[in-house]
Write an enzyme that holds these catalytic residues in place. Structure first.
Site, PDB file in Angstrom:
ATOM      1  N   SER A 106      42.076  31.302  40.101  1.00 51.59           N
ATOM      2  CA  SER A 106      42.601  32.524  39.068  1.00 51.59           C
ATOM      3  C   SER A 106      43.382  32.035  38.238  1.00 51.59           C
ATOM      4  O   SER A 106      44.416  31.125  38.328  1.00 51.59           O
ATOM      5  CB  SER A 106      43.176  33.620  39.861  1.00 51.59           C
ATOM      6  OG  SER A 106      43.922  34.472  39.109  1.00 51.59           O
ATOM      7  N   TYR A 129      41.354  34.698  32.036  1.00 51.09           N
ATOM      8  CA  TYR A 129      41.614  35.989  31.311  1.00 51.09           C
ATOM      9  C   TYR A 129      42.113  35.643  29.959  1.00 51.09           C
ATOM     10  O   TYR A 129      42.727  34.673  29.768  1.00 51.09           O
ATOM     11  CB  TYR A 129      42.889  36.768  32.068  1.00 51.09           C
ATOM     12  CG  TYR A 129      42.618  37.309  33.361  1.00 51.09           C
ATOM     13  CD1 TYR A 129      41.740  38.424  33.257  1.00 51.09           C
ATOM     14  CD2 TYR A 129      43.308  37.257  34.300  1.00 51.09           C
ATOM     15  CE1 TYR A 129      41.460  39.163  34.543  1.00 51.09           C
ATOM     16  CE2 TYR A 129      43.006  37.987  35.776  1.00 51.09           C
ATOM     17  CZ  TYR A 129      42.090  38.813  35.796  1.00 51.09           C
ATOM     18  OH  TYR A 129      41.769  39.611  36.717  1.00 51.09           O
ATOM     19  N   THR A 155      36.448  36.632  32.837  1.00 51.95           N
ATOM     20  CA  THR A 155      36.451  37.790  33.471  1.00 51.95           C
ATOM     21  C   THR A 155      36.386  38.884  32.514  1.00 51.95           C
ATOM     22  O   THR A 155      37.136  38.875  31.410  1.00 51.95           O
ATOM     23  CB  THR A 155      37.775  38.112  34.486  1.00 51.95           C
ATOM     24  OG1 THR A 155      37.490  37.180  35.562  1.00 51.95           O
ATOM     25  CG2 THR A 155      37.832  39.634  34.874  1.00 51.95           C
ATOM     26  N   LYS A 230      31.843  37.103  34.217  1.00 50.70           N
ATOM     27  CA  LYS A 230      32.115  37.989  35.705  1.00 50.70           C
ATOM     28  C   LYS A 230      32.387  39.408  35.486  1.00 50.70           C
ATOM     29  O   LYS A 230      33.419  39.854  34.724  1.00 50.70           O
ATOM     30  CB  LYS A 230      33.325  37.188  36.302  1.00 50.70           C
ATOM     31  CG  LYS A 230      33.807  37.904  37.537  1.00 50.70           C
ATOM     32  CD  LYS A 230      34.981  37.081  38.252  1.00 50.70           C
ATOM     33  CE  LYS A 230      35.472  37.532  39.511  1.00 50.70           C
ATOM     34  NZ  LYS A 230      36.439  38.899  39.392  1.00 50.70           N
ATOM     35  N   HIS A 254      35.202  43.830  40.413  1.00 53.60           N
ATOM     36  CA  HIS A 254      36.577  43.385  40.614  1.00 53.60           C
ATOM     37  C   HIS A 254      37.136  43.844  41.857  1.00 53.60           C
ATOM     38  O   HIS A 254      38.174  44.165  41.966  1.00 53.60           O
ATOM     39  CB  HIS A 254      37.289  43.615  39.420  1.00 53.60           C
ATOM     40  CG  HIS A 254      38.343  43.114  38.959  1.00 53.60           C
ATOM     41  ND1 HIS A 254      38.535  42.344  37.664  1.00 53.60           N
ATOM     42  CD2 HIS A 254      39.673  42.457  39.726  1.00 53.60           C
ATOM     43  CE1 HIS A 254      39.666  41.559  37.591  1.00 53.60           C
ATOM     44  NE2 HIS A 254      40.449  41.546  39.033  1.00 53.60           N
TER      45      HIS A 254
HETATM   46  C1  FNR Z   1      41.113  39.959  42.348  1.00 49.15           C
HETATM   47  N1  FNR Z   1      39.877  39.471  41.646  1.00 49.15           N
HETATM   48  C2  FNR Z   1      40.350  38.842  40.478  1.00 49.15           C
HETATM   49  N2  FNR Z   1      39.307  38.662  39.727  1.00 49.15           N
HETATM   50  C3  FNR Z   1      39.732  37.850  38.553  1.00 49.15           C
HETATM   51  O1  FNR Z   1      38.604  37.781  37.870  1.00 49.15           O
HETATM   52  N3  FNR Z   1      40.750  37.204  38.396  1.00 49.15           N
HETATM   53  C4  FNR Z   1      41.914  37.654  39.212  1.00 49.15           C
HETATM   54  O2  FNR Z   1      42.973  37.033  39.222  1.00 49.15           O
HETATM   55  C5  FNR Z   1      41.600  38.286  40.633  1.00 49.15           C
HETATM   56  N4  FNR Z   1      42.701  38.498  41.284  1.00 49.15           N
HETATM   57  C6  FNR Z   1      42.271  39.352  42.371  1.00 49.15           C
HETATM   58  C7  FNR Z   1      43.140  39.728  43.322  1.00 49.15           C
HETATM   59  C8  FNR Z   1      42.900  40.389  44.654  1.00 49.15           C
HETATM   60  C9  FNR Z   1      44.156  40.602  45.616  1.00 49.15           C
HETATM   61  C10 FNR Z   1      41.543  41.009  45.027  1.00 49.15           C
HETATM   62  C11 FNR Z   1      41.243  41.624  46.107  1.00 49.15           C
HETATM   63  C12 FNR Z   1      40.698  40.511  44.021  1.00 49.15           C
HETATM   64  C13 FNR Z   1      38.816  40.035  41.815  1.00 49.15           C
HETATM   65  C14 FNR Z   1      37.805  39.095  42.685  1.00 49.15           C
HETATM   66  O3  FNR Z   1      37.466  38.033  41.969  1.00 49.15           O
HETATM   67  C15 FNR Z   1      36.560  39.454  43.303  1.00 49.15           C
HETATM   68  O4  FNR Z   1      35.616  40.235  42.184  1.00 49.15           O
HETATM   69  C16 FNR Z   1      36.694  40.527  44.471  1.00 49.15           C
HETATM   70  O5  FNR Z   1      37.630  40.403  45.295  1.00 49.15           O
HETATM   71  C17 FNR Z   1      35.440  40.438  45.411  1.00 49.15           C
HETATM   72  O6  FNR Z   1      35.609  41.739  46.229  1.00 49.15           O
HETATM   73  P1  FNR Z   1      35.854  41.442  47.944  1.00 49.15           P
HETATM   74  O7  FNR Z   1      35.433  40.201  48.206  1.00 49.15           O
HETATM   75  O8  FNR Z   1      37.486  41.088  47.732  1.00 49.15           O
HETATM   76  O9  FNR Z   1      35.625  42.559  48.396  1.00 49.15           O
END
Ligand code: FNR
Length: 408
Positions: A106, A129, A155, A230, A254
């Protein structure tokens, strides 16, 4: 007690973590309808397994953007992993490379791109980001490239942060001993306390809400890394992503943390796959907790999946060993699902191995419907069209009638 599936790590994480950290990891946006639906939708897809096929050898390996990995199960970017465990992103990186798969780091990691690279070899993608200050973005992308990251996951679903009510109630901020490590030298590594979610305020202050398709082109002009978009969940945006040079698409909502009441990703997947027409690979994340889920996503046309929460929960419970175990359990379950469905390699997984609620009623796989069956389905479609046209006509007449009445 022995952990025997991925979901069990969530309860352990809840016990171990401070409430503010656990809630941040677990929450979805607003009513959390999409959060539940990301899981529920998988349970509505059923199998059509094939039998009496020699499944003594199963090959789960695949290539993603030209990089060979051991299985189509990869790690999604999740922010602030050191809030789950002191080793944070280091542990995740080691676990991913031991499993022979890809980790996505991330932008908001609590370890920098250089630090993660220093853990040793591994295929890694960098999630981006886009900040208002494009110099910051350009510098960061260059650093990721130099640190050996192979692709960017851009993202695109976060012009503002989704409304996560637990974070608002908890006044979520990063604990004082942690920073957004990639931004430390840029004076953007700290998140201030706010009278709602500190992260939502940080996003409002720093993230570029003007981000649009032309910026995907701009990103290509500053890096030779391939770009995955994404956060696509419609056919329209799939076509635009391809037109604008995306090397692949990640169907993602997300983890249900942005816009609530979007469909689950597994429901949106097939629309995107059809629109992509095989021109770029399509991946999925959201709610994958079982090997059967991985299989269902592949049967609907995904080239691979990513997991988010299972990584942070297992990290909180057992650090690197936990993440390794999650990857191993999903691998074993997926292998078993392939064997029990009669598939020996990923390319043998087809649409006919599953049935969904939106499939036309059928007694035979679509590929084998004979002429008569095909005609029956066409007739059925025509009848439906005829009926809805008739209803529309009736409604129009009724409106005319009401309008005439009121004129009189
Ligand atoms: C995320 N996600 C996310 N996506 C992204 O592009 N940058 C980020 O920094 C984050 N941070 C993040 C933190 C936490 C705690 C969660 C739960 C999710 C989204 C992540 O990449 C992904 O899309 C989802 O987590 C997928 O779903 P599941 O596997 O958590 O159900």
């Amino acid at each position: 007690m022995e952990v025997t599936n991925v979901t069990e790590y969530q309860a352990i994480a809840k016990e171990k973590l401070p409430k503010m950290a656990y809630d941040y990891y677990a929450s979805g946006a607003e009513d959390q309808w999409t959060l539940a639906e990301n899981r529920n939708a998988f349970s509505r897809i059923l199998f059509r397994p094939r039998i009496l096929i020699d499944v003594s050898k199963i090959d789960m390996s695949t290539t993603v953007l030209g990089f060979k990995i051991s299985m189509p199960i990869m790690i999604a970017p999740t922010a602030f992993q050191k809030m789950a465990h002191p080793e944070g992103e280091y542990a995740t990186a080691r676990a991913a490379s031991a499993a022979g798969t890809i980790m996505t780091l991330s932008s908001w990691a609590t370890s920098s791109v250089e630090e993660v690279a220093s853990t040793g070899p591994g295929i890694r993608f960098f999630q981006l980001y886009v900040y208002k200050d494009r110099n910051v973005v350009a510098q960061l992308v260059r650093r990721a490239e130099r640190a050996g990251f192979k692709a960017i996951a851009l993202t695109v679903d976060t012009p503002r942060l989704g409304r996560r009510e637990a974070d608002i109630k908890n006044r979520f901020v990063l604990p004082p001993f942690l920073t957004l490590k990639n931004f430390d030298g840029l004076d953007l590594g700290k998140m201030d306390q706010a009278n709602d979610s500190g992260l939502a305020s940080y996003v409002a202050g720093q993230i570029d809400r003007t981000l649009s398709w032309k910026d995907v082109k701009w990103l290509q002009s500053i890096t030779s890394m391939l770009i995955l978009v994404k956060g696509v969940i419609t056919a329209e945006d799939t076509r635009l992503a391809i037109q604008n040079g995306a090397a692949g698409i990640i169907v993602s909502n997300h983890g249900a943390r942005q816009l609530d009441y979007v469909p689950s990703t597994i429901m949106a997947l097939e629309e995107v796959v059809k629109a992509a027409q095989g021109r770029v690979p399509v991946f999925l994340d959201g709610g994958v907790r079982r090997g059967t889920d991985v299989f269902k996503a592949l049967a609907l046309g995904a080239s691979g999946i990513f997991i988010g929460r299972p990584v942070v929960f297992s990290l909180a419970a057992e650090g690197e060993a936990g993440v390794k175990k999650v990857l191993q359990m999903l691998r074993d379950e997926f292998e078993l699902t392939m064997a029990l469905s009669g598939c020996r390699s990923l390319k043998e997984i087809t649409r006919d191995h599953i049935m969904t609620e939106w499939d036309a009623p059928r007694t035979l796989p679509a590929a084998r419907i004979n002429e008569e069956g095909r005609k029956a389905l066409t007739d059925l479609d025509e009848e439906k069209r005829f009926r809805s046209e008739a209803v529309e006509e009736l409604e129009r007449k009724e409106e005319e009638f009401v309008a005439n009445e009121s004129e009189l």
